[in-house]
Structure formats: structure tokens, C-alpha cells
Design a protein around this motif. Structure first.
Motif, PDB file in Angstrom:
ATOM      1  N   UNK A 258       0.709  -1.672   0.356  1.00 16.40           N
ATOM      2  CA  UNK A 258      -0.089   0.101   0.101  1.00 16.40           C
ATOM      3  C   UNK A 258       0.448   1.124  -0.395  1.00 16.40           C
ATOM      4  N   UNK A 259       1.757   1.610   0.847  1.00 14.55           N
ATOM      5  CA  UNK A 259       2.891   2.500   0.898  1.00 14.55           C
ATOM      6  C   UNK A 259       3.463   2.514  -0.536  1.00 14.55           C
ATOM      7  N   UNK A 260       3.506   1.308  -1.211  1.00 17.38           N
ATOM      8  CA  UNK A 260       4.241   1.711  -2.775  1.00 17.38           C
ATOM      9  C   UNK A 260       2.933   2.396  -3.383  1.00 17.38           C
ATOM     10  N   UNK A 261       2.160   1.582  -3.565  1.00 23.58           N
ATOM     11  CA  UNK A 261       0.851   2.192  -4.023  1.00 23.58           C
ATOM     12  C   UNK A 261       0.244   3.994  -4.241  1.00 23.58           C
ATOM     13  N   UNK A 262       0.788   4.179  -2.704  1.00 22.42           N
ATOM     14  CA  UNK A 262       0.263   5.412  -2.699  1.00 22.42           C
ATOM     15  C   UNK A 262       0.887   6.693  -3.293  1.00 22.42           C
ATOM     16  N   UNK A 263       2.128   5.704  -3.472  1.00 23.83           N
ATOM     17  CA  UNK A 263       3.054   7.216  -4.540  1.00 23.83           C
ATOM     18  C   UNK A 263       2.097   7.574  -5.728  1.00 23.83           C
ATOM     19  N   UNK A 264       1.434   6.600  -6.575  1.00 23.11           N
ATOM     20  CA  UNK A 264       0.796   7.087  -8.071  1.00 23.11           C
ATOM     21  C   UNK A 264      -0.363   7.542  -7.081  1.00 23.11           C
ATOM     22  N   UNK A 265      -1.346   7.348  -6.656  1.00 17.56           N
ATOM     23  CA  UNK A 265      -2.116   6.864  -5.752  1.00 17.56           C
ATOM     24  C   UNK A 265      -2.496   8.592  -5.562  1.00 17.56           C
ATOM     25  N   UNK A 266      -1.856   8.854  -4.846  1.00 15.52           N
ATOM     26  CA  UNK A 266      -1.704  10.258  -4.835  1.00 15.52           C
ATOM     27  C   UNK A 266      -1.530  11.692  -5.242  1.00 15.52           C
ATOM     28  N   UNK A 267      -2.474  12.544  -5.616  1.00 12.47           N
ATOM     29  CA  UNK A 267      -2.277  13.451  -6.810  1.00 12.47           C
ATOM     30  C   UNK A 267      -0.864  14.298  -5.472  1.00 12.47           C
ATOM     31  N   UNK A 268      -0.542  15.124  -6.898  1.00  7.68           N
ATOM     32  CA  UNK A 268       0.565  15.890  -6.404  1.00  7.68           C
ATOM     33  C   UNK A 268       0.337  17.142  -5.125  1.00  7.68           C
ATOM     34  N   UNK A 269       0.122  17.056  -3.802  1.00  8.18           N
ATOM     35  CA  UNK A 269      -0.073  18.121  -2.460  1.00  8.18           C
ATOM     36  C   UNK A 269      -0.619  17.529  -1.630  1.00  8.18           C
ATOM     37  N   UNK A 270      -1.058  15.157  -2.405  1.00  6.78           N
ATOM     38  CA  UNK A 270      -1.323  14.691  -1.684  1.00  6.78           C
ATOM     39  C   UNK A 270      -1.034  14.287  -0.150  1.00  6.78           C
TER      40      UNK A 270
ATOM     41  N   UNK B 136      -7.189   8.127  28.846  1.00  5.85           N
ATOM     42  CA  UNK B 136      -8.842   7.830  28.591  1.00  5.85           C
ATOM     43  C   UNK B 136      -9.136   6.423  27.991  1.00  5.85           C
ATOM     44  N   UNK B 137      -7.654   6.291  26.897  1.00 10.29           N
ATOM     45  CA  UNK B 137      -7.654   4.148  26.259  1.00 10.29           C
ATOM     46  C   UNK B 137      -6.448   4.007  26.558  1.00 10.29           C
ATOM     47  N   UNK B 138      -6.209   3.378  27.359  1.00  3.89           N
ATOM     48  CA  UNK B 138      -4.446   2.907  27.638  1.00  3.89           C
ATOM     49  C   UNK B 138      -3.747   2.397  26.451  1.00  3.89           C
ATOM     50  N   UNK B 139      -5.165   1.580  25.513  1.00  2.76           N
ATOM     51  CA  UNK B 139      -4.307   0.999  23.793  1.00  2.76           C
ATOM     52  C   UNK B 139      -3.769   1.733  22.934  1.00  2.76           C
ATOM     53  N   UNK B 140      -4.306   3.502  23.227  1.00  3.61           N
ATOM     54  CA  UNK B 140      -3.440   4.403  22.614  1.00  3.61           C
ATOM     55  C   UNK B 140      -2.220   4.594  22.964  1.00  3.61           C
ATOM     56  N   UNK B 141      -1.690   3.962  23.452  1.00  4.01           N
ATOM     57  CA  UNK B 141      -0.138   4.262  24.165  1.00  4.01           C
ATOM     58  C   UNK B 141       1.172   3.815  23.302  1.00  4.01           C
ATOM     59  N   UNK B 142       0.930   3.043  22.594  1.00  3.99           N
ATOM     60  CA  UNK B 142       2.013   2.642  21.747  1.00  3.99           C
ATOM     61  C   UNK B 142       2.146   3.039  20.630  1.00  3.99           C
ATOM     62  N   UNK B 143       0.442   3.996  20.129  1.00  6.36           N
ATOM     63  CA  UNK B 143       0.448   4.784  18.518  1.00  6.36           C
ATOM     64  C   UNK B 143       1.504   6.026  18.322  1.00  6.36           C
ATOM     65  N   UNK B 144       1.461   5.296  16.632  1.00  9.85           N
ATOM     66  CA  UNK B 144       2.965   7.235  16.332  1.00  9.85           C
ATOM     67  C   UNK B 144       2.202   6.876  15.357  1.00  9.85           C
ATOM     68  N   UNK B 145       2.359   8.481  15.229  1.00 10.64           N
ATOM     69  CA  UNK B 145       1.515   9.300  13.394  1.00 10.64           C
ATOM     70  C   UNK B 145       2.538   9.741  12.768  1.00 10.64           C
ATOM     71  N   UNK B 146       2.648   8.925  11.643  1.00  8.99           N
ATOM     72  CA  UNK B 146       3.263   9.413  10.708  1.00  8.99           C
ATOM     73  C   UNK B 146       2.579  10.605   9.575  1.00  8.99           C
ATOM     74  N   UNK B 147       3.152  11.455   9.244  1.00  6.96           N
ATOM     75  CA  UNK B 147       2.283  12.480   7.635  1.00  6.96           C
ATOM     76  C   UNK B 147       3.273  12.724   6.607  1.00  6.96           C
ATOM     77  N   UNK B 148       3.338  13.177   5.480  1.00  5.74           N
ATOM     78  CA  UNK B 148       3.603  12.905   4.139  1.00  5.74           C
ATOM     79  C   UNK B 148       3.087  13.964   3.353  1.00  5.74           C
ATOM     80  N   UNK B 149       3.394  14.326   2.388  1.00  4.99           N
ATOM     81  CA  UNK B 149       2.833  15.141   1.031  1.00  4.99           C
ATOM     82  C   UNK B 149       3.652  14.311   0.363  1.00  4.99           C
ATOM     83  N   UNK B 150       2.772  14.557  -1.070  1.00  3.62           N
ATOM     84  CA  UNK B 150       3.169  13.656  -2.631  1.00  3.62           C
ATOM     85  C   UNK B 150       3.623  15.295  -3.204  1.00  3.62           C
ATOM     86  N   UNK B 151       4.606  15.213  -3.498  1.00  6.63           N
ATOM     87  CA  UNK B 151       5.619  16.248  -4.276  1.00  6.63           C
ATOM     88  C   UNK B 151       5.968  15.716  -5.962  1.00  6.63           C
ATOM     89  N   UNK B 152       5.760  14.654  -5.997  1.00  2.75           N
ATOM     90  CA  UNK B 152       6.111  14.681  -7.211  1.00  2.75           C
ATOM     91  C   UNK B 152       6.132  13.488  -8.062  1.00  2.75           C
TER      92      UNK B 152
END
Length: 312
Positions: free
Chosen positions: A224-236, A296-312
């Protein structure tokens, strides 16, 4: 009557804020679950906005179908997010997505329902499939896998240092009687574990490894990560929430490499920015739940979120 199992969506506001940058855009929630992220995404879209949801789990799809009937801007597909390119092609939105959200791991309803076979705390049939209608169950695999494969899965996917001892115990026990219940497997693993982390069940890592293997979680994520590069528009935007180190390491490496571009160019040779083939821009450092959310939700303690934007 089916028991209702509660699910608290992790990093709900942070994920949707990072994902939705164009209210009229087209977005994908690749892990619909119980729809927490999807509902908030729809609240942030205008009438032209569109959201696609994907999930393997039949119970998640029941919830998604209700939302689909309520909101014409939402459409759901049954399957893995590794099939996102196929769904996008069917809808004619390949290369036109404004955002993709992946909330990885197992949902609370899956963990809390013993009949799904994920839990080492409550006895149930040893299944572990997110899609119980397809593929090999954990019981089938545990009772047939060679010792080397049992070791590899628990060691590589569960990061279990006593994987060899556990594998031998499983093989010895399955010769006596097939292992078909989570309670029995948890007990076998526990007795083969001479030392475990304080506050953590001795079967935690072994069950994690088996679950990841049964559901092809890391393989599907890479696809899915590899697919995302072609599925997202520039700025996605690509927004991924991980819950254990193996997932997060994979996501972090992918985003870093795509933001760095090709590194094989020989030193001293002049090159243009285009030749670097930079595909993503990192929009933040790793984002973790607040102290209030973890309380409030102990199961969230290990969560990590990462965000990137397609530029080309």
C-alpha cells in the motif's frame, strides 16, 4: 444477540486534521474499523467531497454499509488496503486522491471478542483472521507449520526472544492434541517463557507475531505504501498510525527514503532536483497521543502517527 464491543478511535482529531486539507477532495480511509476517522472526515468535507472506506472485517463492513446508506459521499469496499490500486482504478480516481489514511493493527472489538481468536486473555477459537472468510486460520497454521517457520514468525514478527523454546513446546503439544483454542496456546507459550516483561502477558509477543503473519500485515502495508505514490495527486497526504515498532519502522523508512530521493548517485557528479526523484515531503515528526488520551484509552499508548505529502 451480538455483544457490542466499544472502540475508541486513536489520534482522531490529529489524523483528520492532517489528512483533510481540501474539503472538496477525494480521500481514502484504508482501515475503516468502526468508522471513527471516517465520520470525522465526512464532517470536514463539503458536498463535493468524497470518501472511500476499505476493510476486511465483515462486522466493520456492517457499520460501513450503514454509513454508506446515510451519506452519499461515502462508499465502502471489502478487502485489504493492499488492493487500493484496484479500487481506485474501478472508481477512476487513480492519481487523484487528496489523502490516504491507514490506522494499522487490530481494533478493540476484534481484540475484545473471544470468538475472533485474537485474545490470549479470553479463551476462544484460535482464528486471528481479520477476514474470517478467507485464508488460513491461526489454528491451521499453528498445527502444521514446521519448527523453523514457527520460530521465524514469533521471532521476526513478535520480536520474541524465546521463540525457539515456544516453537518446540507447540510442536510437542500439537502431537498430543491439535491446538484449537487461544487459551491453550496462551498456556503453552506461557509455560515455555522463562522470563517476560513486567506488566505484559507472557504470550503477548508470540500472539502478535502469529497475528501479523496470518493477516500478512507487513506485506500488505509495504504494498500500500508503494501504491500511494501513484494514487495520490501532487499535494495529497499520506497519514499512517502504527501501533508497534515493526510497522512504524517500515513507515518511517519508506517516508524518509521517498523524501530523501535517490541516494545512489555518485558523489561529485552534478545532478538536477528532478534526478533525485524525491516523491514525498515530511510534514511533521512522529506524533503521539496526549497524556489525556492515553489515560482515557490505555491502548493508545503505543500509537505513532507519521504524515507526508506527495511532491512529485
Amino acid at each position: 444477540m451480538t455483544q457490542a464491543f466499544q472502540h475508541l478511535t486513536v489520534l482522531l482529531n490529529e489524523a483528520v486534521e492532517a489528512l483533510v486539507h481540501t474539503p472538496s477532495g477525494t480521500y481514502v480511509d484504508g482501515t475503516f474499523g468502526r468508522g471513527g476517522h471516517s465520520r470525522l472526515v465526512l464532517e470536514n468535507l463539503d458536498e463535493q467531497g468524497k470518501l472511500y472506506g476499505i476493510d476486511k472485517d465483515p462486522r466493520a463492513l456492517e457499520t460501513a454499509k450503514v454509513l454508506e446508506a446515510e451519506d452519499s459521499r461515502f462508499k465502502v469496499f471489502r478487502g485489504s488496503f493492499a488492493e487500493l490500486d484496484q479500487f481506485a482504478a474501478e472508481e477512476g480516481v487513480s492519481g487523484q486522491l487528496d489523502g490516504i489514511l491507514l490506522d494499522l493493527g487490530v481494533s478493540s472489538p476484534q481484540l475484545d471478542d473471544p470468538e475472533r481468536g485474537f485474545s490470549f486473555m479470553n479463551d476462544g477459537p484460535l482464528d486471528m483472521r481479520m477476514n474470517p472468510d478467507a485464508g488460513e486460520s491461526a489454528a491451521d497454521w499453528v498445527n502444521s507449520a514446521p519448527e523453523a517457520e514457527l520460530i521465524r514468525v514469533m521471532k521476526d514478527y513478535g520480536e520474541e526472544r524465546f521463540a525457539r523454546r515456544m516453537a518446540r513446546a507447540i510442536i510437542a503439544e500439537r502431537k498430543i492434541e491439535p491446538i484449537t483454542r487461544t487459551g491453550r496456546l496462551a498456556q503453552i507459550v506461557k509455560e515455555a517463557n522463562p522470563a517476560w516483561e513486567k506488566g505484559k502477558h507472557p504470550a503477548t509477543r508470540a500472539f502478535q507475531g502469529i497475528r501479523i503473519h496470518i493477516n500478512r500485515e507487513l506485506e500488505d502495508l509495504e504494498i500500500c505504501l508503494q501504491q500511494s505514490l501513484d494514487l495520490l495527486k501532487v499535494g495529497g497526504r499520506l497519514v499512517v498510525i502504527s501501533f508497534h515498532s515493526l510497522e512504524d519502522r517500515l513507515v518511517k523508512r519508506f517516508m524518509r527514503d521517498m523524501a530523501k530521493g535517490d541516494t545512489h548517485l555518485p558523489p561529485g557528479v552534478p545532478f538536477t532536483q528532478e534526478q533525485l526523484n524525491i516523491r514525498l515531503k515530511l510534514l511533521s515528526k512522529a506524533i503521539k497521543p496526549s497524556k489525556q488520551e492515553v489515560q482515557a484509552n490505555p491502548r493508545s499508548r503505543s500509537a505513532v502517527m507519521r504524515v507526508a505529502e506527495r511532491v512529485a
